[in-house]
Write a protein that holds these residues in place. Structure first.
Motif, PDB file in Angstrom:
ATOM      1  N   VAL A 289       0.866  -1.176   0.000  1.00 15.85           N
ATOM      2  CA  VAL A 289       0.000   0.000   0.000  1.00 15.85           C
ATOM      3  C   VAL A 289       0.905   1.229   0.000  1.00 15.85           C
ATOM      4  N   ARG A 290       0.761   2.075  -1.018  1.00 18.87           N
ATOM      5  CA  ARG A 290       1.545   3.307  -1.107  1.00 18.87           C
ATOM      6  C   ARG A 290       0.657   4.471  -0.690  1.00 18.87           C
ATOM      7  N   PRO A 291       0.932   5.063   0.485  1.00 20.42           N
ATOM      8  CA  PRO A 291       0.034   6.108   0.993  1.00 20.42           C
ATOM      9  C   PRO A 291       0.040   7.360   0.130  1.00 20.42           C
ATOM     10  N   GLY A 292      -1.121   7.987   0.027  1.00 21.39           N
ATOM     11  CA  GLY A 292      -1.243   9.249  -0.680  1.00 21.39           C
ATOM     12  C   GLY A 292      -0.915  10.427   0.227  1.00 21.39           C
ATOM     13  N   ALA A 293      -1.174  11.625  -0.261  1.00 15.57           N
ATOM     14  CA  ALA A 293      -0.782  12.839   0.457  1.00 15.57           C
ATOM     15  C   ALA A 293      -1.549  13.038   1.756  1.00 15.57           C
ATOM     16  N   ALA A 294      -2.732  12.449   1.866  1.00 17.83           N
ATOM     17  CA  ALA A 294      -3.581  12.708   3.037  1.00 17.83           C
ATOM     18  C   ALA A 294      -3.255  11.791   4.217  1.00 17.83           C
ATOM     19  N   VAL A 295      -2.265  10.914   4.080  1.00 14.60           N
ATOM     20  CA  VAL A 295      -1.998   9.960   5.155  1.00 14.60           C
ATOM     21  C   VAL A 295      -0.484   9.783   5.328  1.00 14.60           C
ATOM     22  N   HIS A 296      -0.039   9.815   6.582  1.00 15.59           N
ATOM     23  CA  HIS A 296       1.372   9.610   6.905  1.00 15.59           C
ATOM     24  C   HIS A 296       1.662   8.109   6.941  1.00 15.59           C
ATOM     25  N   PRO A 297       2.798   7.660   6.395  1.00 12.04           N
ATOM     26  CA  PRO A 297       3.094   6.217   6.369  1.00 12.04           C
ATOM     27  C   PRO A 297       3.051   5.557   7.740  1.00 12.04           C
ATOM     28  N   THR A 298       3.564   6.218   8.772  1.00 12.40           N
ATOM     29  CA  THR A 298       3.565   5.615  10.109  1.00 12.40           C
ATOM     30  C   THR A 298       2.144   5.496  10.649  1.00 12.40           C
ATOM     31  N   PHE A 299       1.314   6.503  10.380  1.00  8.06           N
ATOM     32  CA  PHE A 299      -0.096   6.417  10.785  1.00  8.06           C
ATOM     33  C   PHE A 299      -0.789   5.282  10.051  1.00  8.06           C
ATOM     34  N   LEU A 300      -0.542   5.149   8.756  1.00  8.36           N
ATOM     35  CA  LEU A 300      -1.176   4.078   7.972  1.00  8.36           C
ATOM     36  C   LEU A 300      -0.716   2.705   8.460  1.00  8.36           C
ATOM     37  N   GLU A 301       0.575   2.567   8.741  1.00  9.94           N
ATOM     38  CA  GLU A 301       1.092   1.293   9.244  1.00  9.94           C
ATOM     39  C   GLU A 301       0.374   0.885  10.524  1.00  9.94           C
ATOM     40  N   ARG A 302       0.270   1.808  11.455  1.00 12.94           N
ATOM     41  CA  ARG A 302      -0.357   1.492  12.737  1.00 12.94           C
ATOM     42  C   ARG A 302      -1.854   1.285  12.591  1.00 12.94           C
ATOM     43  N   THR A 303      -2.491   2.003  11.678  1.00 17.36           N
ATOM     44  CA  THR A 303      -3.924   1.785  11.424  1.00 17.36           C
ATOM     45  C   THR A 303      -4.170   0.373  10.923  1.00 17.36           C
ATOM     46  N   LEU A 304      -3.394  -0.049   9.901  1.00 16.24           N
ATOM     47  CA  LEU A 304      -3.576  -1.385   9.326  1.00 16.24           C
ATOM     48  C   LEU A 304      -3.219  -2.483  10.325  1.00 16.24           C
ATOM     49  N   ALA A 305      -2.317  -2.164  11.265  1.00 15.71           N
ATOM     50  CA  ALA A 305      -1.903  -3.150  12.270  1.00 15.71           C
ATOM     51  C   ALA A 305      -2.837  -3.193  13.473  1.00 15.71           C
ATOM     52  N   VAL A 337      -9.411   9.224   8.757  1.00 15.05           N
ATOM     53  CA  VAL A 337      -8.448  10.163   8.175  1.00 15.05           C
ATOM     54  C   VAL A 337      -8.390  11.421   9.041  1.00 15.05           C
ATOM     55  N   PRO A 338      -7.587  11.389  10.104  1.00 11.98           N
ATOM     56  CA  PRO A 338      -7.418  12.589  10.932  1.00 11.98           C
ATOM     57  C   PRO A 338      -6.609  13.642  10.178  1.00 11.98           C
ATOM     58  N   PRO A 339      -6.553  14.877  10.679  1.00 13.71           N
ATOM     59  CA  PRO A 339      -5.708  15.904  10.052  1.00 13.71           C
ATOM     60  C   PRO A 339      -4.257  15.439   9.964  1.00 13.71           C
ATOM     61  N   VAL A 340      -3.587  15.799   8.886  1.00  9.34           N
ATOM     62  CA  VAL A 340      -2.207  15.353   8.662  1.00  9.34           C
ATOM     63  C   VAL A 340      -1.302  15.811   9.805  1.00  9.34           C
ATOM     64  N   ALA A 341      -1.526  16.998  10.340  1.00 14.46           N
ATOM     65  CA  ALA A 341      -0.690  17.495  11.443  1.00 14.46           C
ATOM     66  C   ALA A 341      -0.767  16.570  12.650  1.00 14.46           C
ATOM     67  N   LEU A 342      -1.948  16.014  12.906  1.00 19.59           N
ATOM     68  CA  LEU A 342      -2.120  15.093  14.027  1.00 19.59           C
ATOM     69  C   LEU A 342      -1.417  13.765  13.734  1.00 19.59           C
ATOM     70  N   GLN A 343      -1.503  13.318  12.490  1.00 13.36           N
ATOM     71  CA  GLN A 343      -0.789  12.107  12.101  1.00 13.36           C
ATOM     72  C   GLN A 343       0.718  12.286  12.280  1.00 13.36           C
ATOM     73  N   GLU A 344       1.223  13.460  11.912  1.00 11.80           N
ATOM     74  CA  GLU A 344       2.659  13.726  12.032  1.00 11.80           C
ATOM     75  C   GLU A 344       3.082  13.769  13.497  1.00 11.80           C
ATOM     76  N   GLU A 345       2.211  14.298  14.348  1.00  7.27           N
ATOM     77  CA  GLU A 345       2.509  14.300  15.783  1.00  7.27           C
ATOM     78  C   GLU A 345       2.629  12.869  16.295  1.00  7.27           C
TER      79      GLU A 345
END
Length: 383
Positions: A289-305, A337-345
């Motif tokens: 899964v290659r994340p798009g601009a609206a999702v941070h890779p680390t957030f996506l990894e933890r979501t799927l896990a 899909v939370p705000p990107v700033a929150l995902q980055e935090e």
């Protein structure tokens, strides 16, 4: 140091029982799946479909199926139920051997290399060690007091390794707790975030090559489901393809840093982010899964896990005749899909935990190296 042969202690006529003839009796069953879950399990005779070996307290068993996975255990004390084991175990018994000493020997590198030389089969669950050849493997014969002394040393060293691994588990739980505190669960979405599918928030969702790639002795790593672990990618146990084969495979997908991989067969739903810049290829049993601009890779990894997403993936995979997870099923998985700033935090907080994990893993590796050295010396009579 004296040696004998393993065949001297392998049980060949230990008896068997067909539990189905005793449908209301509870048995203590040592099966391979039960062992992998921490086993044994308590099962009614009516639920056991075939005859089993009779075992007894203190017996030591080693699995002959899929032998590259080291499985050995000691049968526990009697607790009022008959003790039985599947035919995939080779059972060993001797009054002259300490069970803990023997188990450590069966898990040692020296024994394992010899054990793997007895293997036959075409692949997967059909690969088995051959008991006739296993019988010829040399067995160290030391006085019982010496065996018990060695077993106590190895038990202590192994317990220290286990505590270190528990720390790693707790650190992973901490990351999950941070995630849950910040984002909740996709099923309940208590924070009211936008809900989408994996396909909606991804640049690309695909699996690896469907055709059987031509393996090579070296070259580019070829990853499959077995290499996708929970939170990390195992590059130490891969097949390889040469440059020409890699070029062909990379036309389908060329993984890159930030992609998220999912195991799609065997153990379904293990998830790991690509954090290395290694170039590698994939086969069908792993998806990307290659994340798009609206999702941070680390957030996506933890979501799927997350337990919710993993349970959905397992349920979908088991709905087919053979347990496999397909890319269309992955695309339909629900995500918040939370705000990107929150995902980055979250990614920053997870990275701080990850730094501690890295140090702990290095210490764990040192513990493992020390333990291997202790084992080697123990069974050469030098401990």
């Amino acid at each position: 140091m004296k040696t004998g042969a393993l065949g001297d202690v392998i049980v060949t006529r230990g008896g068997s029982v067909n539990p189905a003839k005793f449908p209301d009796e509870e048995f203590e069953l040592y099966s391979i799946p039960a062992h992998d879950r921490g086993g044994p399990e308590i099962v009614l005779g009516s639920e056991i479909r075939s005859a089993k070996q009779i075992v007894q307290p203190g017996d030591v068993m080693i699995s002959k199926i899929i032998p590259h996975i080291r499985r050995a255990r000691v049968v526990g004390p009697l607790k009022g139920r008959r003790q039985i084991a599947s035919g995939e175990w080779i059972v060993l018994r001797s009054e002259n051997l300490d069970a803990r000493f023997l188990r450590h020997f069966l898990l040692s590198d020296d024994f394992h290399s010899q054990f793997m030389n007895t293997v036959a089969g075409v692949g997967g669950s059909l690969v088995r060690a051959r008991p006739a050849q296993v019988k010829t493997i040399p067995l160290p014969l030391q006085p019982l007091p010496e065996q018990r002394r060695i077993a106590a040393i190895l038990d202590h060293a192994d317990a220290l390794r286990a505590k270190r691994r528990q720390v790693l588990t707790h650190l992973d739980s901490l990351t999950h707790a941070i995630f849950t505190e910040m984002f909740g669960d996709v099923r309940t979405n208590e924070h009211g975030y936008d809900v989408a599918t994996v396909d909606d928030i991804s640049e690309r969702v695909t699996d690896g090559e469907h055709k059987t790639p031509r393996r090579s002795e070296s070259g580019f790593p070829l990853l499959s489901a077995r290499n996708v672990r929970d939170g990390w990618i195992d590059f130490d146990n891969t097949d390889f393809v040469d440059a020409d084969e890699y070029a062909m495979l990379s036309r389908r997908i060329e993984p890159r840093e930030g992609d998220v991989l999912i195991s799609c067969s065997g153990t379904i739903g293990r998830v790991a982010q690509v954090r290395q810049r290694n170039r590698f290829a994939m086969v069908r049993s792993a998806a990307l899964v290659r994340p798009g601009a609206a999702v941070h890779p680390t957030f996506l990894e933890r979501t799927l896990a997350s337990p919710t997403l993993k349970s959905i993936m397992v349920a979908q995979a088991n709905s087919s005749a053979q347990a496999n997870l397909f890319q269309n099923q992955i695309k339909r998985l629900p995500v918040i899909v939370p705000p990107v700033a929150l995902q980055e935090e979250f990614a920053e907080r997870a990275a701080r935990v990850g730094a501690v994990v890295d140090v702990t893993q290095q210490t764990t590796a040192a513990d493992d190296e020390l333990f291997t050295s202790l084992q080697s010396r123990a069974f050469r009579g030098e401990l």
